[in-house]
Design a protein around this motif. Structure first.
Motif, PDB file in Angstrom:
ATOM      1  N   GLY A 157      42.119  38.182  41.599  1.00  0.00           N
ATOM      2  CA  GLY A 157      42.358  38.996  42.784  1.00  0.00           C
ATOM      3  C   GLY A 157      41.874  38.303  44.042  1.00  0.00           C
ATOM      4  O   GLY A 157      40.778  37.735  44.071  1.00  0.00           O
ATOM      5  N   LEU A 158      42.673  38.383  45.080  1.00  0.00           N
ATOM      6  CA  LEU A 158      42.295  37.748  46.351  1.00  0.00           C
ATOM      7  C   LEU A 158      41.177  38.497  47.053  1.00  0.00           C
ATOM      8  O   LEU A 158      40.546  37.963  47.964  1.00  0.00           O
ATOM      9  CB  LEU A 158      43.517  37.648  47.263  1.00  0.00           C
ATOM     10  N   SER A 159      40.904  39.732  46.631  1.00  0.00           N
ATOM     11  CA  SER A 159      39.816  40.519  47.221  1.00  0.00           C
ATOM     12  C   SER A 159      38.609  40.618  46.292  1.00  0.00           C
ATOM     13  O   SER A 159      37.793  41.537  46.416  1.00  0.00           O
ATOM     14  CB  SER A 159      40.327  41.933  47.572  1.00  0.00           C
ATOM     15  N   GLY A 186      44.995  42.092  47.607  1.00  0.00           N
ATOM     16  CA  GLY A 186      44.413  43.420  47.598  1.00  0.00           C
ATOM     17  C   GLY A 186      43.789  43.831  46.279  1.00  0.00           C
ATOM     18  O   GLY A 186      43.648  45.022  46.001  1.00  0.00           O
ATOM     19  N   THR A 187      43.394  42.864  45.479  1.00  0.00           N
ATOM     20  CA  THR A 187      42.899  43.156  44.140  1.00  0.00           C
ATOM     21  C   THR A 187      41.481  42.622  43.965  1.00  0.00           C
ATOM     22  O   THR A 187      41.196  41.474  44.301  1.00  0.00           O
ATOM     23  CB  THR A 187      43.833  42.529  43.080  1.00  0.00           C
ATOM     24  N   GLY A 188      40.605  43.466  43.429  1.00  0.00           N
ATOM     25  CA  GLY A 188      39.208  43.099  43.243  1.00  0.00           C
ATOM     26  C   GLY A 188      38.934  42.492  41.885  1.00  0.00           C
ATOM     27  O   GLY A 188      39.838  42.151  41.115  1.00  0.00           O
ATOM     28  N   VAL A 190      37.732  43.578  38.962  1.00  0.00           N
ATOM     29  CA  VAL A 190      38.117  44.222  37.705  1.00  0.00           C
ATOM     30  C   VAL A 190      39.639  44.335  37.573  1.00  0.00           C
ATOM     31  O   VAL A 190      40.147  44.698  36.513  1.00  0.00           O
ATOM     32  CB  VAL A 190      37.445  45.600  37.585  1.00  0.00           C
ATOM     33  N   LEU A 191      40.380  44.034  38.635  1.00  0.00           N
ATOM     34  CA  LEU A 191      41.840  43.966  38.620  1.00  0.00           C
ATOM     35  C   LEU A 191      42.515  45.333  38.481  1.00  0.00           C
ATOM     36  O   LEU A 191      43.703  45.419  38.176  1.00  0.00           O
ATOM     37  CB  LEU A 191      42.331  43.038  37.480  1.00  0.00           C
ATOM     38  N   ASP A 192      41.773  46.420  38.739  1.00  0.00           N
ATOM     39  CA  ASP A 192      42.349  47.746  38.601  1.00  0.00           C
ATOM     40  C   ASP A 192      43.528  47.969  39.547  1.00  0.00           C
ATOM     41  O   ASP A 192      44.501  48.647  39.188  1.00  0.00           O
ATOM     42  CB  ASP A 192      41.289  48.817  38.872  1.00  0.00           C
ATOM     43  N   GLU A 193      43.435  47.413  40.739  1.00  0.00           N
ATOM     44  CA  GLU A 193      44.473  47.655  41.749  1.00  0.00           C
ATOM     45  C   GLU A 193      45.833  47.102  41.321  1.00  0.00           C
ATOM     46  O   GLU A 193      46.879  47.576  41.785  1.00  0.00           O
ATOM     47  CB  GLU A 193      44.074  47.029  43.089  1.00  0.00           C
ATOM     48  N   SER A 194      45.830  46.111  40.466  1.00  0.00           N
ATOM     49  CA  SER A 194      47.075  45.482  40.003  1.00  0.00           C
ATOM     50  C   SER A 194      47.203  45.571  38.483  1.00  0.00           C
ATOM     51  O   SER A 194      47.750  44.682  37.834  1.00  0.00           O
ATOM     52  CB  SER A 194      47.134  44.014  40.450  1.00  0.00           C
TER      53      SER A 194
END
Length: 212
Positions: A157-159, A186-188, A190-194
């Protein structure tokens, strides 16, 4: 080879728990077994320990999905979740466990600390076909240059505020042979956002790399 205790009864798509008895202590795993499978996947988390999974339940989703493709999956819990050498030992015991069940090709997937563990373990096992690192740390990945001819997929993730994407960029740059890197906006960590993208990407990669 690790000794194996008799598992508890499993039902349907639910994994069956096993305990691998190794010289360094017991290693707990959950097995999603496809009868007569020739390929398998081993999944492990990071320093959080336990049967940790990133991306909103990625690991159980993969375990159930890969059964439909006649691929067995093991989720592994490290004995010491912050000790790289001990975790590599556990993963190699897990690979042996799969080989003893008749499998011929194995993929390794690790998140965070687990990404470095899988790279190191993959470089040591001739049965490993591919390694997937999810938000991997770069520390402990010196063996990445020795992975070839095994393939490597990195997803970051880039974030990510825990391990910056530069970790994956460094690993990717040092890797040889077939490799790919996906950076998710926009992904942290833990990668939940994607989560859906991660599931699709990892599933498709594993199916491609484990084909007969």
């Amino acid at each position: 080879m690790p000794e194996i205790e008799t598992p508890q009864d499993g039902q349907g798509l639910e994994p069956r728990p096993y305990t691998l008895r190794t010289r360094r202590g017991p290693v707990e795993v959950l097995l999603y077994e496809s009868l007569h499978a020739k390929a398998g996947v081993l999944l492990a988390g990071g320093v959080g320990g336990g049967f940790d999974t990133p991306a909103l339940g990625l690991y159980p989703r993969l375990g159930e999905e890969l059964l439909r493709h006649r691929i067995s999956t093991v989720r592994l819990k490290y004995r010491h979740a912050a000790d790289l050498a001990e975790a590599v030992h556990d993963v190699l015991a897990g690979v042996d466990f799969l080989l003893e069940r008749g499998l011929e090709r194995v993929a390794l997937v690790g998140h965070s600390f687990g990404g470095a563990v899988m790279i190191d373990a993959g470089a040591q096992s001739p049965w490993v076909t591919t390694v997937v690192g999810l938000s991997p740390q770069s520390y402990g990945t010196e063996a990445v240059s020795e992975l070839h001819p095994r393939s490597l997929l990195l997803v970051h993730g880039l974030s990510d505020a825990v391990l910056p994407p530069s970790c994956s960029l460094s690993i990717h740059e040092r890797a040889r042979g077939r490799k790919d890197l996906e950076l998710l906006p926009g992904t942290g960590h833990v990668l939940d956002e994607s989560a859906e993208r991660v599931f699709t990407r990892v599933r498709d990669w594993l199916l491609h790399e484990l084909r007969a």
